[in-house]
Design a protein around this motif. Structure first.
Motif, mmCIF file in Angstrom:
data_model
loop_
_atom_site.group_PDB
_atom_site.id
_atom_site.type_symbol
_atom_site.label_atom_id
_atom_site.label_comp_id
_atom_site.label_asym_id
_atom_site.label_seq_id
_atom_site.Cartn_x
_atom_site.Cartn_y
_atom_site.Cartn_z
ATOM 1 N N TYR A 70 -23.103 121.496 32.470
ATOM 2 C CA TYR A 70 -22.400 121.977 31.275
ATOM 3 C C TYR A 70 -21.511 120.881 30.694
ATOM 4 C CZ TYR A 70 -24.041 126.250 33.405
ATOM 5 O OH TYR A 70 -24.844 127.209 33.967
ATOM 6 N N ALA A 71 -21.918 119.631 30.924
ATOM 7 C CA ALA A 71 -21.118 118.486 30.486
ATOM 8 C C ALA A 71 -20.883 118.476 28.976
ATOM 9 C CB ALA A 71 -21.799 117.192 30.927
ATOM 10 N N GLU A 72 -21.899 118.847 28.208
ATOM 11 C CA GLU A 72 -21.768 118.813 26.751
ATOM 12 C C GLU A 72 -20.734 119.821 26.263
ATOM 13 O OE1 GLU A 72 -24.531 119.306 22.701
ATOM 14 O OE2 GLU A 72 -25.466 119.195 24.689
ATOM 15 N N GLN A 73 -20.789 121.045 26.789
ATOM 16 C CA GLN A 73 -19.832 122.062 26.368
ATOM 17 C C GLN A 73 -18.413 121.707 26.824
ATOM 18 O OE1 GLN A 73 -21.307 125.947 27.145
ATOM 19 N NE2 GLN A 73 -19.681 127.002 26.055
ATOM 20 N N ILE A 74 -18.300 121.141 28.026
ATOM 21 C CA ILE A 74 -16.995 120.716 28.522
ATOM 22 C C ILE A 74 -16.438 119.593 27.651
ATOM 23 C CG2 ILE A 74 -15.863 119.527 30.446
ATOM 24 C CD1 ILE A 74 -17.674 121.178 32.328
ATOM 25 N N GLN A 75 -17.290 118.667 27.259
ATOM 26 C CA GLN A 75 -16.863 117.571 26.386
ATOM 27 C C GLN A 75 -16.387 118.110 25.040
ATOM 28 O OE1 GLN A 75 -17.113 113.912 26.951
ATOM 29 N NE2 GLN A 75 -15.760 114.021 25.181
ATOM 30 N N THR A 81 -14.961 114.142 29.823
ATOM 31 C CA THR A 81 -16.145 114.278 30.665
ATOM 32 C C THR A 81 -15.816 115.144 31.882
ATOM 33 O OG1 THR A 81 -15.627 112.336 32.017
ATOM 34 C CG2 THR A 81 -16.875 111.963 29.974
ATOM 35 N N VAL A 82 -16.862 115.521 32.628
ATOM 36 C CA VAL A 82 -16.647 116.291 33.852
ATOM 37 C C VAL A 82 -15.809 115.474 34.838
ATOM 38 C CG1 VAL A 82 -17.780 117.341 35.844
ATOM 39 C CG2 VAL A 82 -18.748 117.655 33.556
ATOM 40 N N ASP A 83 -16.090 114.179 34.955
ATOM 41 C CA ASP A 83 -15.310 113.327 35.850
ATOM 42 C C ASP A 83 -13.844 113.287 35.426
ATOM 43 O OD1 ASP A 83 -17.539 112.751 37.368
ATOM 44 O OD2 ASP A 83 -17.997 110.880 36.305
ATOM 45 N N ASP A 84 -13.612 113.250 34.105
ATOM 46 C CA ASP A 84 -12.235 113.245 33.599
ATOM 47 C C ASP A 84 -11.513 114.544 33.950
ATOM 48 O OD1 ASP A 84 -12.545 110.740 32.487
ATOM 49 O OD2 ASP A 84 -13.114 111.514 30.505
ATOM 50 N N VAL A 85 -12.262 115.659 33.917
ATOM 51 C CA VAL A 85 -11.672 116.951 34.259
ATOM 52 C C VAL A 85 -11.149 116.939 35.691
ATOM 53 C CG1 VAL A 85 -12.190 119.389 34.694
ATOM 54 C CG2 VAL A 85 -12.998 118.300 32.597
ATOM 55 N N ILE A 94 -5.023 118.880 33.936
ATOM 56 C CA ILE A 94 -5.985 119.967 33.846
ATOM 57 C C ILE A 94 -5.635 121.009 34.907
ATOM 58 C CG2 ILE A 94 -8.421 120.627 34.106
ATOM 59 C CD1 ILE A 94 -7.966 119.052 31.612
ATOM 60 N N VAL A 95 -5.779 122.286 34.555
ATOM 61 C CA VAL A 95 -5.555 123.362 35.518
ATOM 62 C C VAL A 95 -6.841 124.146 35.707
ATOM 63 C CG1 VAL A 95 -3.097 123.581 35.024
ATOM 64 C CG2 VAL A 95 -4.746 124.933 33.697
ATOM 65 N N PHE A 96 -6.990 124.736 36.874
ATOM 66 C CA PHE A 96 -8.127 125.603 37.190
ATOM 67 C C PHE A 96 -7.549 126.921 37.679
ATOM 68 C CE2 PHE A 96 -11.322 127.027 40.454
ATOM 69 C CZ PHE A 96 -12.327 127.363 39.556
ATOM 70 N N TYR A 97 -7.722 127.994 36.867
ATOM 71 C CA TYR A 97 -7.116 129.276 37.182
ATOM 72 C C TYR A 97 -8.104 130.412 36.921
ATOM 73 C CZ TYR A 97 -2.346 127.344 37.490
ATOM 74 O OH TYR A 97 -1.224 126.657 37.862
ATOM 75 N N VAL A 167 -6.647 122.394 29.452
ATOM 76 C CA VAL A 167 -5.731 121.271 29.293
ATOM 77 C C VAL A 167 -4.310 121.824 29.338
ATOM 78 C CG1 VAL A 167 -4.920 119.464 27.742
ATOM 79 C CG2 VAL A 167 -7.381 119.949 27.924
ATOM 80 N N ASP A 168 -3.489 121.288 30.219
ATOM 81 C CA ASP A 168 -2.096 121.737 30.334
ATOM 82 C C ASP A 168 -1.223 120.837 29.460
ATOM 83 O OD1 ASP A 168 0.323 122.730 30.992
ATOM 84 O OD2 ASP A 168 0.220 122.284 33.135
#
Length: 330
Positions: A70-75, A81-85, A94-97, A167-168
């Motif tokens: 899902y790299a395109e949608q995340i971008q 990028t996914v790596d940046d996330v 970045i937060v994951f909740y 994005v926080d």
């Protein structure tokens, strides 16, 4: 005189309402959320990624969602990028909740499964391991979301959980990607197909794989033709396993019948032909079929359960399982 004073007062009041300020600080601003508050979820249907996973009784291996897919949608939504996330998760950018859809808000409950995951009850609410029906955890090393169910899970259990990356910016979580994950648990043995297997000279019952076209596509993303090609060779990624009487995959036994196939006793234990087993299962992809046949000399009316699964050596989460009640007939 009183009437004139009233008119003047009304005019002043009107001017007060219509007067404008050039100072942007006088405008209405969005609420800035503190560390102990749950930010609202900004509505954005295009930020939602829907996934469905299925667990089958007897093989409850964890299912994974590869974020690179899902790299395109995340971008597009997070501008990274996914790596940046994942780098942002380490820095706090970045937060994951969890996400609570009914409240339209993020849920900042601390992890209850490891350091990056949660257990959920049947309603999708965060709970403890004792009361869990499903669990979701972030695998940072492999950049995947891992979905699992306990061994005590029952047939028919299902539900949906929602998690997201955002994005926080210290004000809100308006830049986000949401994963809405639906899951279900099924028991293939609850829909047993009865087949009549000839009891003469190894004549097989022929399972037509074309009848399982939708199942094959759902499991592997293959056409029937592609699947049939895959089961013609024992050197490829496709593999055949039998199931024992408790429904466990037997993964440590070599093939004992022709090609991708086995001889088995009545409980599904793998045997050699010379040891007088009950039945055989053989893959005949060139004919678009699976053969199920009996060892000669058994009594007509003898019954046994035939359970086997095709899966990938590289990914056991992709598989199709067959369950038959075989009855020997003359």
């Amino acid at each position: 005189m009183k009437k004139n004073i009233l008119y003047i007062a009304m005019a002043c009041l009107a001017l007060g309402f219509t007067a404008c300020s050039d100072d942007p600080n006088d405008a209405v601003t969005k609420h800035v959320y503190g560390p102990n508050e749950a930010p609202y979820l900004r509505t954005d249907a295009s930020a939602t990624i829907s996934n469905s996973v299925e667990f089958k009784i007897g093989h409850l291996a964890a299912q994974t969602i590869n974020l690179k897919d899902y790299a395109e949608q995340i971008q597009t939504k997070l501008k990274m990028t996914v790596d940046d996330v994942f780098a942002g998760l380490e820095t706090g950018d970045i937060v994951f909740y969890n996400i609570n859809p009914s409240r339209g808000a993020w849920d900042k409950t601390a992890p209850t499964k490891g350091t990056t995951g949660w257990y959920y009850n049947s309603a999708g609410g965060v709970t403890t391991e004792t009361n869990a029906q499903v669990a979701v955890e972030l695998d940072k090393a492999n950049k995947q979301i891992v979905v699992s169910v306990p061994e005590t899970v029952e047939d028919g259990m299902n539900g949906t959980v929602n998690v997201g990356f955002a994005v926080d910016n210290k004000k809100d979580y308006d830049m986000y990607v949401r994963f809405s994950i639906s899951y279900k648990v099924s028991d293939p043995s609850s829909n047993i197909v009865t087949i009549n297997v000839p009891n003469t000279d190894y004549t097989p019952y022929v399972v037509d794989l074309n009848a399982y076209e939708d199942n094959i596509k759902d499991a592997f993303g293959m056409t029937v033709k592609e699947f049939c090609n895959a089961i013609q060779s024992t050197d490829g990624d496709m593999v055949l396993y039998m199931l024992d009487k408790d429904g466990n995959w037997i993964t440590d036994q070599a093939y004992t019948a022709s090609g991708m196939g086995y001889w088995c006793d009545a409980d599904g234990n793998i045997m050699k032909w010379a040891d007088k087993p009950n039945y055989f299962v053989e893959s005949h992809g060139d004919e678009g079929a699976v053969y199920i046949g009996a060892y000669p000399g058994q009594e007509a009316g003898t019954e046994f359960r035939v359970r086997f699964v095709y899966t990938l050596k590289s990914d056991n989460s992709k598989f199709i399982q067959f369950v038959f009640k075989a009855v020997l007939i003359d």
